[in-house]
Design a protein around this motif. Structure first.
Motif, PDB file in Angstrom:
ATOM      1  N   VAL A  18       1.639   2.297 -12.182  1.00 21.38           N
ATOM      2  CA  VAL A  18       1.404   1.686 -10.121  1.00 21.38           C
ATOM      3  C   VAL A  18       1.101   0.421 -10.085  1.00 21.38           C
ATOM      4  O   VAL A  18       2.108  -0.240  -9.319  1.00 21.38           O
ATOM      5  CB  VAL A  18       0.035   2.287  -9.476  1.00 21.38           C
ATOM      6  CG1 VAL A  18       0.683   2.098  -8.311  1.00 21.38           C
ATOM      7  CG2 VAL A  18       0.946   3.964  -9.338  1.00 21.38           C
ATOM      8  N   ALA A  19       1.427  -0.627 -10.916  1.00 20.93           N
ATOM      9  CA  ALA A  19       0.993  -1.788 -10.995  1.00 20.93           C
ATOM     10  C   ALA A  19       2.554  -1.861 -11.255  1.00 20.93           C
ATOM     11  O   ALA A  19       3.143  -3.195 -10.401  1.00 20.93           O
ATOM     12  CB  ALA A  19      -0.172  -2.143 -11.400  1.00 20.93           C
ATOM     13  N   VAL A  35      -4.888   0.335  -2.586  1.00 20.52           N
ATOM     14  CA  VAL A  35      -4.815   1.744  -2.977  1.00 20.52           C
ATOM     15  C   VAL A  35      -4.266   2.685  -4.203  1.00 20.52           C
ATOM     16  O   VAL A  35      -4.998   3.352  -4.275  1.00 20.52           O
ATOM     17  CB  VAL A  35      -2.728   2.341  -2.470  1.00 20.52           C
ATOM     18  CG1 VAL A  35      -3.312   3.549  -2.216  1.00 20.52           C
ATOM     19  CG2 VAL A  35      -3.128   1.399   0.032  1.00 20.52           C
ATOM     20  N   ALA A  36      -4.225   1.361  -5.297  1.00 20.36           N
ATOM     21  CA  ALA A  36      -4.343   2.363  -6.804  1.00 20.36           C
ATOM     22  C   ALA A  36      -6.012   2.074  -7.546  1.00 20.36           C
ATOM     23  O   ALA A  36      -6.229   3.093  -7.703  1.00 20.36           O
ATOM     24  CB  ALA A  36      -4.327   1.245  -7.263  1.00 20.36           C
ATOM     25  N   THR A  37      -6.655   1.374  -7.263  1.00 22.92           N
ATOM     26  CA  THR A  37      -7.859   1.715  -7.164  1.00 22.92           C
ATOM     27  C   THR A  37      -9.270   2.495  -6.551  1.00 22.92           C
ATOM     28  O   THR A  37     -10.025   3.121  -7.363  1.00 22.92           O
ATOM     29  CB  THR A  37      -8.189  -0.210  -7.265  1.00 22.92           C
ATOM     30  OG1 THR A  37      -8.353  -0.021  -6.117  1.00 22.92           O
ATOM     31  CG2 THR A  37      -7.956  -1.108  -8.480  1.00 22.92           C
ATOM     32  N   ALA A  73       0.358  -1.518   0.147  1.00 20.78           N
ATOM     33  CA  ALA A  73      -0.060  -0.174  -0.252  1.00 20.78           C
ATOM     34  C   ALA A  73       0.966   1.559   0.318  1.00 20.78           C
ATOM     35  O   ALA A  73       0.400   3.025  -1.133  1.00 20.78           O
ATOM     36  CB  ALA A  73      -0.526  -0.098   1.037  1.00 20.78           C
ATOM     37  N   ILE A  74       1.895   0.926   0.752  1.00 19.11           N
ATOM     38  CA  ILE A  74       2.943   2.890   0.837  1.00 19.11           C
ATOM     39  C   ILE A  74       3.628   2.541  -0.542  1.00 19.11           C
ATOM     40  O   ILE A  74       3.842   3.503  -1.070  1.00 19.11           O
ATOM     41  CB  ILE A  74       4.241   2.297   1.828  1.00 19.11           C
ATOM     42  CG1 ILE A  74       2.917   2.417   3.140  1.00 19.11           C
ATOM     43  CG2 ILE A  74       4.936   3.116   1.458  1.00 19.11           C
ATOM     44  CD1 ILE A  74       3.742   2.094   4.682  1.00 19.11           C
ATOM     45  N   LEU A  75       3.934   1.457  -1.123  1.00 15.34           N
ATOM     46  CA  LEU A  75       5.028   1.555  -2.349  1.00 15.34           C
ATOM     47  C   LEU A  75       2.977   2.573  -3.328  1.00 15.34           C
ATOM     48  O   LEU A  75       3.564   2.578  -4.438  1.00 15.34           O
ATOM     49  CB  LEU A  75       4.979   0.221  -3.146  1.00 15.34           C
ATOM     50  CG  LEU A  75       6.860   0.026  -2.726  1.00 15.34           C
ATOM     51  CD1 LEU A  75       6.384  -1.357  -2.812  1.00 15.34           C
ATOM     52  CD2 LEU A  75       7.281   0.885  -2.813  1.00 15.34           C
ATOM     53  N   GLY A 129       4.277   5.845  -5.377  1.00 16.68           N
ATOM     54  CA  GLY A 129       4.300   5.883  -6.487  1.00 16.68           C
ATOM     55  C   GLY A 129       2.969   6.680  -7.830  1.00 16.68           C
ATOM     56  O   GLY A 129       2.952   7.248  -8.590  1.00 16.68           O
ATOM     57  N   ALA A 130       1.397   6.402  -6.630  1.00 12.88           N
ATOM     58  CA  ALA A 130      -0.197   7.071  -7.064  1.00 12.88           C
ATOM     59  C   ALA A 130       0.651   8.565  -7.234  1.00 12.88           C
ATOM     60  O   ALA A 130      -0.166   9.279  -8.136  1.00 12.88           O
ATOM     61  CB  ALA A 130      -0.409   6.829  -6.712  1.00 12.88           C
TER      62      ALA A 130
END
Length: 399
Positions: free
Chosen positions: A224-225, A310-312, A205-207, A211-212
């Motif tokens: 990000v993926a 986190v990304a979604t 989640a932190i990465l 990254g986002a």
């Protein structure tokens, strides 16, 4: 003749009867031409407030006219009860007399005091002087190098014994009990799922969050993926899982073996001819080597899930299906093989170093905690150092 008198200050206020006044310990110094008399009266006990030392200037007198050494006598005719406080006081009197070059007469002292004085040294022991270590960088470096080589040799020997024991165990002739192996597998595997899940999920989640924030500036939200998948599968999941196991399982191994050493259980096994490497060490090391790769795979999945959440949630242009498709395209089998191999090496290093530290621990309760702490520190530092070596190897092999 000059007199110097000392009476302890009463500890209680109010009127005291004559008996209590007579029982208070007191001393008086009476000096003449060649003799000095120390008069002791009362009960010389610690409960009555007896003095434990004489002032430095209490015995200072002028030199005798004929030049002969003065003699210090002790008058105990008024002394009633006494305890070790009297001996302590007279010991300081003797030292003060020696500094004043006087002869100390013990003849009038009670027999018990004389016997205790006979046990004391003639002179007080000087304070211990700690030798200063000279500045010798070559000697220090050489000693550190030799200690390191000894540790490497001990670890190599322990690893060889464990390898031979594992071969014998597979053939059914080893000293390892399957029950011990299964217990250690449960402790090193299923019992660690919760902490491995939480840590790897948060790392992913932190990465994804970092990254986002950065990739959004370049309209590269979908990558990000790639960042989360490659970083976690190749490096972070293996390293973080190994660090968790070094702190959780490696410290437990060292503490357990150190406790057995303090309870003389290890000595009992050696007396009965039971190999410690097969009976105690092999189940621990083998279970860690079996479970670490599986925990690495599980941790990689949890990291990807953390990045997915986190990304979604942060990036409106990233969908769940798109994130999964991007992750599958970024990670190939080589990344998993590399992380899988690292996790096995990390497990072997943590197991061997923890067991070796436990075997080299002391036999006290404090040594158990010291061994556990040292095992955790060595395990974490060793994991990071080995990961750096793997990074160099991967760069050379272009993996």
């Amino acid at each position: 003749m000059t007199d110097q008198e000392h009476t302890p200050t009463p500890t209680a206020s109010g009127n005291a009867d004559s008996h209590d006044a007579d029982s208070h310990p007191e001393w008086t110094v009476q000096s003449s031409a060649n003799d000095i008399t120390l008069v002791l009266r009362g009960q010389w006990t610690i409960d009555d407030g007896a003095a434990l030392a004489i002032p430095d200037d209490a015995l200072r007198t002028g030199a005798p006219k004929d030049g002969a050494a003065q003699t210090l006598h002790v008058d105990v005719s008024g002394l009633s009860q006494w305890d070790s406080s009297l001996v302590s006081f007279l010991w300081t009197v003797k030292q003060a007399a020696a500094r004043g070059k006087m002869n100390f007469d013990l003849a009038q002292l009670p027999d018990g005091v004389q016997r205790l004085f006979a046990l004391l040294p003639a002179e007080p022991e000087p304070p211990a002087q700690h030798p200063k270590k000279p500045f010798a960088p070559l000697r220090t470096t050489g000693a550190l190098t030799l200690d390191t080589l000894d540790e490497i040799g001990a670890l190599t020997e322990l690893g060889a014994q464990t390898a031979r024991g594992s071969v014998k165990a597979l053939s059914g002739h080893g000293g390892m009990r399957l029950r011990d192996l299964f217990v250690n597998i449960f402790d090193a595997g299923p019992s660690a799922l919760m902490i491995v899940s939480v840590v790897n999920f948060l790392v992913g989640a932190i990465l994804a969050f970092v990254g986002a924030v950065q990739l959004r500036k370049f309209s590269a939200d979908m990558y990000v993926a790639n960042l989360v998948g490659i970083a976690c599968v190749r490096e972070l999941s293996a390293v973080m899982t190994a660090i968790i196991m070094a702190g959780r399982t490696g410290g437990a191994y060292a503490a357990r073996i150190a406790t057995m050493l303090g309870n003389e259980e290890i000595d009992a096994l050696k007396v009965f001819g039971i190999p410690v490497s097969s009976y105690i060490l092999l189940p621990s090391i083998l279970s860690l080597m079996l479970m670490m790769p599986l925990l690495y795979l599980y941790g990689s999945g949890m990291s990807i899930i953390g990045g997915y959440v986190v990304a979604t949630g942060m990036l409106p242009d990233v969908t769940g299906a798109g994130y999964i498709n991007q992750t599958l395209g970024a990670i190939d089998l080589t990344q998993f093989e590399f992380g899988f191999a690292k996790s096995i090496v990390f497990a072997a290093m943590i197991g061997l170093t923890s067991c070796q530290i436990g075997l080299n621990a002391g036999r006290s309760a404090a040594d158990v905690g010291t061994a556990a702490t040292r095992a955790v520190v060595v395990g974490i530092v060793g994991v990071i150092a080995l990961d750096a070596i793997f990074a160099v190897i991967a760069n050379v092999l272009d993996i």
